[in-house]
Design an enzyme around this catalytic site. Sequence first.
Site, mmCIF file in Angstrom:
data_model
loop_
_atom_site.group_PDB
_atom_site.id
_atom_site.type_symbol
_atom_site.label_atom_id
_atom_site.label_comp_id
_atom_site.label_asym_id
_atom_site.label_seq_id
_atom_site.Cartn_x
_atom_site.Cartn_y
_atom_site.Cartn_z
ATOM 1 N N CYS A 65 0.833 -1.205 0.000
ATOM 2 C CA CYS A 65 0.000 0.000 0.000
ATOM 3 C C CYS A 65 0.869 1.257 0.000
ATOM 4 O O CYS A 65 1.880 1.310 0.697
ATOM 5 C CB CYS A 65 -0.911 0.011 1.236
ATOM 6 N N CYS A 69 -0.614 4.626 7.041
ATOM 7 C CA CYS A 69 -1.346 4.431 8.298
ATOM 8 C C CYS A 69 -0.455 3.660 9.292
ATOM 9 O O CYS A 69 -0.060 2.526 9.014
ATOM 10 C CB CYS A 69 -2.637 3.669 8.039
ATOM 11 N N CYS A 72 -0.915 -0.066 10.462
ATOM 12 C CA CYS A 72 -1.218 -1.069 9.443
ATOM 13 C C CYS A 72 0.025 -1.789 8.944
ATOM 14 O O CYS A 72 1.006 -1.173 8.529
ATOM 15 C CB CYS A 72 -1.940 -0.406 8.273
ATOM 16 N N CYS A 109 -16.742 -9.901 3.874
ATOM 17 C CA CYS A 109 -16.139 -8.576 3.764
ATOM 18 C C CYS A 109 -14.969 -8.662 2.798
ATOM 19 O O CYS A 109 -13.981 -9.357 3.079
ATOM 20 C CB CYS A 109 -15.669 -8.096 5.131
ATOM 21 N N CYS A 142 -19.951 -6.935 1.894
ATOM 22 C CA CYS A 142 -19.461 -5.598 2.232
ATOM 23 C C CYS A 142 -18.131 -5.395 1.534
ATOM 24 O O CYS A 142 -17.267 -6.274 1.575
ATOM 25 C CB CYS A 142 -19.279 -5.479 3.750
ATOM 26 N N CYS A 202 -20.607 1.065 7.219
ATOM 27 C CA CYS A 202 -19.914 0.412 8.330
ATOM 28 C C CYS A 202 -18.681 1.245 8.616
ATOM 29 O O CYS A 202 -17.855 1.459 7.721
ATOM 30 C CB CYS A 202 -19.529 -1.002 7.919
ATOM 31 N N ARG A 272 -19.395 -4.529 16.563
ATOM 32 C CA ARG A 272 -18.606 -5.731 16.236
ATOM 33 C C ARG A 272 -17.261 -5.704 16.953
ATOM 34 O O ARG A 272 -16.556 -4.699 16.892
ATOM 35 C CB ARG A 272 -18.364 -5.787 14.726
HETATM 36 S S1 SF4 Z 1 -5.121 0.967 6.431
HETATM 37 FE FE1 SF4 Z 1 -3.324 -0.060 5.505
HETATM 38 S S2 SF4 Z 1 -4.047 -0.838 3.532
HETATM 39 FE FE2 SF4 Z 1 -5.542 0.753 4.227
HETATM 40 S S3 SF4 Z 1 -4.807 2.724 3.319
HETATM 41 FE FE3 SF4 Z 1 -3.891 2.560 5.360
HETATM 42 S S4 SF4 Z 1 -1.873 1.595 4.982
HETATM 43 FE FE4 SF4 Z 1 -3.133 1.203 3.172
#
Ligand code: SF4
Length: 409
Positions: A65, A69, A72, A109, A142, A202, A272
């Site tokens: 990605c 974040c 993550c 999901c 979802c 959600c 959840r």
């Molecule tokens: S949560 Fe993870 S997969 Fe989703 S945009 Fe952020 S870094 Fe990328």
Amino acid sequence: MDLLDTLTAKGLRRELPSREEALAVLATTDDELLDVVAAAGRVRRQWFGRRVKLNYLVNLKSGLCPEDCSYCSQRLGSKAEILKYTWLKPEQAAEAAAAGLAGGAKRVCLVASGRGPTDRDIDRVADTIAAIKGANEAVEVCACLGLLSDNQAERLKAAGADAYNHNLNTSEGTYGDITTTHTYADRVDTVNKAHGAGLSACSGLIAGMGESDEDLVDVVFALRELDSDSVPVNFLIPFEGTPLAKEWNLSPQRCLRILAMVRFVCPDVEVRIAGGREVHLRSMQPLGLHIANSIFLGDYLTSEGQAGQADLEMIADAGFEVEGAGQVTLPQHRADVAAAATAGHGCGPAADACGSGGGCGPCGGHGAEEVPAAVGAAAATDGAGTDEVRSDLVRVRRRGAGTELAPNA
Ligand code: SF4
């Protein structure tokens, strides 16, 4: 306890508690904990009986990605040793989904890493939805694909998606400390786009990133304002090799207080227990079922959950029942609103919502060096904090979608 009597009465009337009351739930003592669970349990049973909805995650595209974040494992620069693969073919995703449905899940999901889908990606997901629903018309689907551009929510709805997940994750005030490549406002905009297209929204949070009690209350009040049908509550899985790897701020007792606060603020929506259930609630998971009415079956996106069979046994042992495909999740007054929204958009059956752990899907993994300053400094609270990396509690997913091994369902 006056506080709990007040909150129970308000929950039964679907009345919003005050911020002070929500904060007071988070400040209760361990001596009061079972009373808190019992009070939230009364509200849960009023709107959802003893039913537990099972949801099943299929990670359509893992890792790689470009977003940052901090929580993550799939983020830019992540050193977490997770599975990395590009889009599953529709038949591969349908095969993975079938395993979850056979295990008792009623919602699938479909999650993909990334900032957001291209129009070609929407086509892929549409083909995947067709493959899943072609085999099982009753299944709720979802999608969780990141930030949506104009008209993409409508295209997903037309393709048969029932819901769209996009979590707010944390308060507006702390969002910039967690992620710099997109904003809190971007996330709100995507939830509103999903809602506007007639998809069940959600949206949830991640607790345990070092946020304050006020931050938790802020994000839960914001979620109520967004009027999501379901609210996944994730507890941070501090993956080794991610910026938040040492954020072990949660105890089982704190997790239960957080779930109870969410239930009191959002009494009639699907609450959840999402990513981090096994890691943080541990042997207290069954108490969580008295508050939340929904969990994920089996594994998460990049980490492993407990065996799917153990989930089913836990539900039965605790005196709850798995919600069947023919049962409507939401209370009648909310289901009616969802049906009206669907009718207004003229496509597909109504449903509610999905949720996960990370920003794009249920928790997840993480990245690298830089610990977010403000969040790292805030540090919650009731006693679980440790600087140790608990690799004994965090298992990277090595089976299911994207592998040759059977999924855990
Ligand atoms: S949560 Fe993870 S997969 Fe989703 S945009 Fe952020 S870094 Fe990328």
